[in-house]
Motif scaffolding. Sequence first.
Motif, short mmCIF file in Angstrom:
data_model
loop_
_atom_site.label_atom_id
_atom_site.label_comp_id
_atom_site.label_asym_id
_atom_site.label_seq_id
_atom_site.Cartn_x
_atom_site.Cartn_y
_atom_site.Cartn_z
N GLY A 38 13.09 7.07 -32.62
CA GLY A 38 13.95 6.79 -33.66
C GLY A 38 13.26 7.18 -35.10
O GLY A 38 13.99 6.68 -36.07
N GLN A 39 12.22 7.87 -34.90
CA GLN A 39 11.54 8.36 -36.17
C GLN A 39 12.10 9.81 -36.55
O GLN A 39 12.42 10.65 -35.84
CB GLN A 39 10.16 8.60 -36.12
CG GLN A 39 9.35 7.24 -35.63
CD GLN A 39 9.48 6.26 -36.70
OE1 GLN A 39 9.22 6.78 -38.02
NE2 GLN A 39 9.92 5.06 -36.43
N TRP A 40 12.40 10.04 -37.91
CA TRP A 40 13.00 11.06 -38.37
C TRP A 40 11.87 12.36 -38.57
O TRP A 40 10.72 11.99 -38.86
CB TRP A 40 13.64 10.83 -39.86
CG TRP A 40 15.00 10.42 -39.67
CD1 TRP A 40 15.44 9.12 -39.97
CD2 TRP A 40 16.25 11.21 -39.65
NE1 TRP A 40 16.71 8.91 -39.90
CE2 TRP A 40 17.21 10.12 -39.68
CE3 TRP A 40 16.33 12.67 -39.51
CZ2 TRP A 40 18.57 10.49 -39.54
CZ3 TRP A 40 17.81 12.81 -39.41
CH2 TRP A 40 18.81 11.88 -39.10
N ARG A 41 12.21 13.45 -38.22
CA ARG A 41 11.59 14.75 -38.02
C ARG A 41 12.08 15.65 -38.67
O ARG A 41 13.11 15.83 -38.68
CB ARG A 41 10.94 14.68 -36.59
CG ARG A 41 10.27 13.59 -35.94
CD ARG A 41 8.83 13.64 -36.31
NE ARG A 41 8.22 12.42 -35.30
CZ ARG A 41 7.13 11.85 -35.65
NH1 ARG A 41 6.55 12.28 -36.99
NH2 ARG A 41 6.80 10.62 -35.10
N GLY A 42 11.28 16.68 -38.86
CA GLY A 42 11.85 18.22 -39.01
C GLY A 42 11.35 18.69 -40.71
O GLY A 42 10.86 18.15 -41.44
N PHE A 43 11.78 19.96 -40.83
CA PHE A 43 11.35 20.78 -42.10
C PHE A 43 12.10 20.08 -43.25
O PHE A 43 11.11 19.85 -44.15
CB PHE A 43 11.95 22.04 -41.71
CG PHE A 43 11.69 23.07 -42.64
CD1 PHE A 43 10.26 23.66 -42.99
CD2 PHE A 43 12.59 23.71 -43.76
CE1 PHE A 43 10.03 24.43 -43.75
CE2 PHE A 43 12.17 24.40 -44.92
CZ PHE A 43 10.88 25.08 -44.80
N ASP A 44 13.15 19.75 -43.23
CA ASP A 44 13.81 19.10 -44.52
C ASP A 44 13.45 17.64 -44.56
O ASP A 44 13.17 17.28 -45.65
CB ASP A 44 15.30 19.20 -44.27
CG ASP A 44 16.00 20.40 -44.50
OD1 ASP A 44 15.17 21.31 -45.16
OD2 ASP A 44 16.88 20.78 -43.91
N VAL A 45 13.00 17.10 -43.46
CA VAL A 45 12.60 15.77 -43.42
C VAL A 45 11.21 15.52 -44.36
O VAL A 45 10.87 14.69 -45.05
CB VAL A 45 12.54 14.95 -42.31
CG1 VAL A 45 11.51 13.71 -42.05
CG2 VAL A 45 13.75 14.71 -41.70
N ASP A 46 10.45 16.65 -43.88
CA ASP A 46 8.98 16.45 -44.61
C ASP A 46 9.20 17.02 -46.10
O ASP A 46 8.43 16.16 -46.84
CB ASP A 46 8.15 17.60 -44.04
CG ASP A 46 7.49 17.17 -42.55
OD1 ASP A 46 7.51 16.00 -42.16
OD2 ASP A 46 6.99 18.06 -42.12
#
Length: 363
Positions: free
Chosen positions: A75-83
Amino acid sequence: MRCWMIGTMALALLAAGCGRQDAPPAAPEPAATPVANGPAALPESPTVKAIKRRGRLNCGVHQGLVGFAYTDNRGQWRGFDVDFCRATAAAVLGDANAVRFVPLSAAERFAALNDGRIDVLWRNSSWTMTRDAGEGFVFAGVNYYDGQGFLVRRALNLNSATELTGARVCVQSGSTSQANAADYFRSRGIEYRPVVFDTEEAARDAYNREDCDAFSADISALAAARTVLSNPNEHVILSDVASKEPLGPVLKAGDERWAATVRWTLNALMLAEELGVTRESADDLAKTATDPRVRRLLGAEGDFGPMLGLSKTWARDAVSAVGNYGEIFERNLGSQSALDLDRGLNAQWNARPAGLIYGLPIR
């Protein structure tokens, strides 16, 4: 009488002369020193004040796009935009985890900015004249140079999208993809059948069910979509590039200092890669670096963070939290990810081959 007047005037002149000799010379006027909150400075940001008051950044992201913004099995947010959301929170609050991620569809994203539900939109959104000059949104920069392409089944043996005469092409409504596909085929005199869906996920699923012959979207989105299809190797992205899609963070107009904060956070991450500052080395380099560019970036020299109402270590906090631009790219989109995308246009300006990533100077 005349002699008395002449004598009086002579005494006055003598006294004045003596006064000039005895009095110390007048001190020169001090030069005016510019101050951060002077009339030429940007006004204080109401957005930054609100973020600091609530203790978190409200960041708009994609509802679920592998590589860019998605939740993992915990359930953790991940990704290029997330970073980039996390880097912005680190720059403003000193805490990369002080973020509330707000998943938004293409149709919802700009309304969420106008309504104040989010502080910044880090969601694959193309910088266009209509959105900038017409609708009045502020784009703080470009963090990914993309283009629209076409995903088709390898079994069709197509070499180009120009061979899609009469084909059913899945696109998402409320995005530039629908208009770009129409422009591409109309400019070439090719008849096609657009099949429009509310979300990118729905368009992808329709393509997977073979309700469409092709799926058209940003090439990065097609690469992400292919990874979740039933048999990824059975699909290919054609070489045709139907448009230019400069993607970047979007803000509501009217808060210039907040726009500058997001803009310079993005540029700090780009500049960090160019200068060789990494997630692991940022803290050490702040103490040992002799290159003035590195020292300014990391807050060891100058007062650049306070210009934005932030701490001196704002950029160091961002880099230490998520890494530099190249680290963010490789982890989410490049060789360390399922997408395995080449840097291409998103390489540094001085790389070989060169790309378009060019961090503005902090000085």
